[in-house]
Design a protein around this motif. Sequence first.
Motif, PDB file in Angstrom:
ATOM      1  N   LEU A  27       0.816  -1.211   0.000  1.00  0.00           N
ATOM      2  CA  LEU A  27       0.000   0.000   0.000  1.00  0.00           C
ATOM      3  C   LEU A  27       0.849   1.261   0.000  1.00  0.00           C
ATOM      4  CD1 LEU A  27      -2.893  -0.990   2.431  1.00  0.00           C
ATOM      5  CD2 LEU A  27      -2.846  -1.085  -0.064  1.00  0.00           C
ATOM      6  N   PHE A  28       1.994   1.233   0.710  1.00  0.00           N
ATOM      7  CA  PHE A  28       2.888   2.400   0.685  1.00  0.00           C
ATOM      8  C   PHE A  28       3.302   2.707  -0.758  1.00  0.00           C
ATOM      9  CE2 PHE A  28       4.561   1.103   5.132  1.00  0.00           C
ATOM     10  CZ  PHE A  28       3.448   1.687   5.732  1.00  0.00           C
ATOM     11  N   ARG A  29       3.519   1.634  -1.539  1.00  0.00           N
ATOM     12  CA  ARG A  29       4.002   1.817  -2.914  1.00  0.00           C
ATOM     13  C   ARG A  29       2.907   2.343  -3.830  1.00  0.00           C
ATOM     14  NH1 ARG A  29       4.188  -1.224  -7.514  1.00  0.00           N
ATOM     15  NH2 ARG A  29       3.319  -3.065  -6.483  1.00  0.00           N
ATOM     16  N   ILE A  30       1.708   1.806  -3.715  1.00  0.00           N
ATOM     17  CA  ILE A  30       0.671   2.199  -4.676  1.00  0.00           C
ATOM     18  C   ILE A  30      -0.058   3.474  -4.255  1.00  0.00           C
ATOM     19  CG2 ILE A  30       0.335  -0.181  -5.432  1.00  0.00           C
ATOM     20  CD1 ILE A  30      -2.354  -0.110  -3.886  1.00  0.00           C
ATOM     21  N   LEU A  31       0.033   3.833  -2.960  1.00  0.00           N
ATOM     22  CA  LEU A  31      -0.650   5.037  -2.485  1.00  0.00           C
ATOM     23  C   LEU A  31       0.356   6.151  -2.226  1.00  0.00           C
ATOM     24  CD1 LEU A  31      -3.266   3.461  -0.020  1.00  0.00           C
ATOM     25  CD2 LEU A  31      -3.623   4.221  -2.379  1.00  0.00           C
ATOM     26  N   LYS A  32       1.162   6.440  -3.216  1.00  0.00           N
ATOM     27  CA  LYS A  32       2.133   7.517  -3.085  1.00  0.00           C
ATOM     28  C   LYS A  32       1.387   8.838  -2.850  1.00  0.00           C
ATOM     29  CE  LYS A  32       6.002   5.644  -5.749  1.00  0.00           C
ATOM     30  NZ  LYS A  32       5.534   4.278  -5.904  1.00  0.00           N
ATOM     31  N   GLY A  33       1.857   9.618  -1.887  1.00  0.00           N
ATOM     32  CA  GLY A  33       1.190  10.859  -1.545  1.00  0.00           C
ATOM     33  C   GLY A  33       0.292  10.729  -0.329  1.00  0.00           C
ATOM     34  N   VAL A  34       0.013   9.487   0.089  1.00  0.00           N
ATOM     35  CA  VAL A  34      -0.776   9.263   1.299  1.00  0.00           C
ATOM     36  C   VAL A  34       0.196   9.016   2.454  1.00  0.00           C
ATOM     37  CG1 VAL A  34      -2.487   7.778   2.429  1.00  0.00           C
ATOM     38  CG2 VAL A  34      -2.678   8.280  -0.020  1.00  0.00           C
ATOM     39  N   PRO A  35       0.083   9.755   3.558  1.00  0.00           N
ATOM     40  CA  PRO A  35       0.997   9.538   4.693  1.00  0.00           C
ATOM     41  C   PRO A  35       0.959   8.081   5.164  1.00  0.00           C
ATOM     42  CG  PRO A  35      -0.289  11.539   5.020  1.00  0.00           C
ATOM     43  CD  PRO A  35      -0.879  10.843   3.831  1.00  0.00           C
ATOM     44  N   LYS A  36       2.130   7.558   5.516  1.00  0.00           N
ATOM     45  CA  LYS A  36       2.188   6.175   5.984  1.00  0.00           C
ATOM     46  C   LYS A  36       1.327   5.964   7.219  1.00  0.00           C
ATOM     47  CE  LYS A  36       6.689   4.863   4.064  1.00  0.00           C
ATOM     48  NZ  LYS A  36       8.041   4.319   4.359  1.00  0.00           N
ATOM     49  N   SER A  37       1.257   6.998   8.071  1.00  0.00           N
ATOM     50  CA  SER A  37       0.443   6.868   9.283  1.00  0.00           C
ATOM     51  C   SER A  37      -1.029   6.650   8.937  1.00  0.00           C
ATOM     52  CB  SER A  37       0.600   8.121  10.158  1.00  0.00           C
ATOM     53  OG  SER A  37       0.203   9.284   9.437  1.00  0.00           O
ATOM     54  N   HIS A  38      -1.487   7.285   7.847  1.00  0.00           N
ATOM     55  CA  HIS A  38      -2.882   7.120   7.432  1.00  0.00           C
ATOM     56  C   HIS A  38      -3.091   5.714   6.865  1.00  0.00           C
ATOM     57  CE1 HIS A  38      -6.891   8.205   6.137  1.00  0.00           C
ATOM     58  NE2 HIS A  38      -6.611   7.756   4.925  1.00  0.00           N
ATOM     59  N   VAL A  39      -2.134   5.231   6.097  1.00  0.00           N
ATOM     60  CA  VAL A  39      -2.234   3.869   5.557  1.00  0.00           C
ATOM     61  C   VAL A  39      -2.316   2.866   6.701  1.00  0.00           C
ATOM     62  CG1 VAL A  39      -1.046   2.082   4.233  1.00  0.00           C
ATOM     63  CG2 VAL A  39      -1.041   4.443   3.412  1.00  0.00           C
ATOM     64  N   GLN A  40      -1.455   3.025   7.706  1.00  0.00           N
ATOM     65  CA  GLN A  40      -1.475   2.112   8.838  1.00  0.00           C
ATOM     66  C   GLN A  40      -2.790   2.198   9.610  1.00  0.00           C
ATOM     67  OE1 GLN A  40       2.072   3.688  10.558  1.00  0.00           O
ATOM     68  NE2 GLN A  40       3.431   2.194   9.558  1.00  0.00           N
ATOM     69  N   ARG A  41      -3.364   3.415   9.664  1.00  0.00           N
ATOM     70  CA  ARG A  41      -4.616   3.604  10.402  1.00  0.00           C
ATOM     71  C   ARG A  41      -5.769   2.875   9.725  1.00  0.00           C
ATOM     72  NH1 ARG A  41      -5.150   8.857   9.915  1.00  0.00           N
ATOM     73  NH2 ARG A  41      -3.566   9.176  11.525  1.00  0.00           N
TER      74      ARG A  41
END
Length: 324
Positions: A27-41
């Motif tokens: 997800l970090f790779r495909i959601l570039k521009g989204v903060p990692k903290s939000h992805v983890q949330r």
Amino acid sequence: MSVLSKDCVQYLTIAAEEAGQRLDNYLFRILKGVPKSHVQRIIRNGEVRINKKRSKGIDRLQEGDLVRLPPVRMAQKPIHTTPIPAKEFDIIFEDDCLLVINKPAGVAVHGGSGVSFGVIEQLRQARPEARYLELVHRLDKDTSGLLMIAKKRSALVRLHEDIRNNHPQKIYWALGVGTWPETVHQVRLPLAKYTGAQGEKMVRIDAEGQHALTLFKVQKRFSGNLLHQIGLSHLTLLQATLKTGRTHQIRVHMQSQQCPIAGDERYGDYQANKRLQKIGLKRMFLHAAELHIRHPLLGDMLHLTAPLPTDLQQFLQQWSPDAV
């Protein structure tokens, strides 16, 4: 991989080359521009699901998995962006899982740190049909030579494993300003990263740093009146073999022996570089010339070479080598 609009729920089907990754890294790779903290949330909150089931960031993806994503807000791109020009580079080796190119000096391997784009972005533009193109390792912007790009994730994983085990043999050509000590055939000095005064990435010798080992072999020594006329006494052409792959390793190890790389603006001799520039050296004299690796999927040994670039060859032809 199939993707719907980011303004609604997305359903992504995992392709073969994407299998094996952790969910969070994917997800970090495909959601570039989204903060990692939000992805983890959104993973923790159960908004991300694999095959309709709640998942954890450490879960491994399999081919054919269906990943559900909630709507996510991407970072807005600047209105005025520099178009990435499609570009192919000199190919040394290519098959269905690995691409090795001869990178020219002056080109970054990827965008970032003030660089809009690099080799990998240009290759992706030139090959829109390619489903997977990822850097296996990096070269400094001013270093030319052999650069590996994986065309399958399985190849990337295998090559990274080999790199961690110091299996690939990487051999460079470097021209040092000064006389390389005759008794020094290897430099084993630990290296640590730090940030320079201008915010630049730097490396120094540090007892608390990472283990680093480089083997050196003198190829030619240069001296004489022509060098004396520009205020220099000696130049030394070296073959440097990396036994570890630390950032700026060869550059800092050569600096430690009072024989910095010619044209190196970060670790080199400023006055010497100015004099060498006037007689034709327009770049750092460091070239990744040889690569000996196991094929990531077949296991066969690959022995790849990239000749010294024409500009560096012509620069050397000015000098008559001493007997080594």
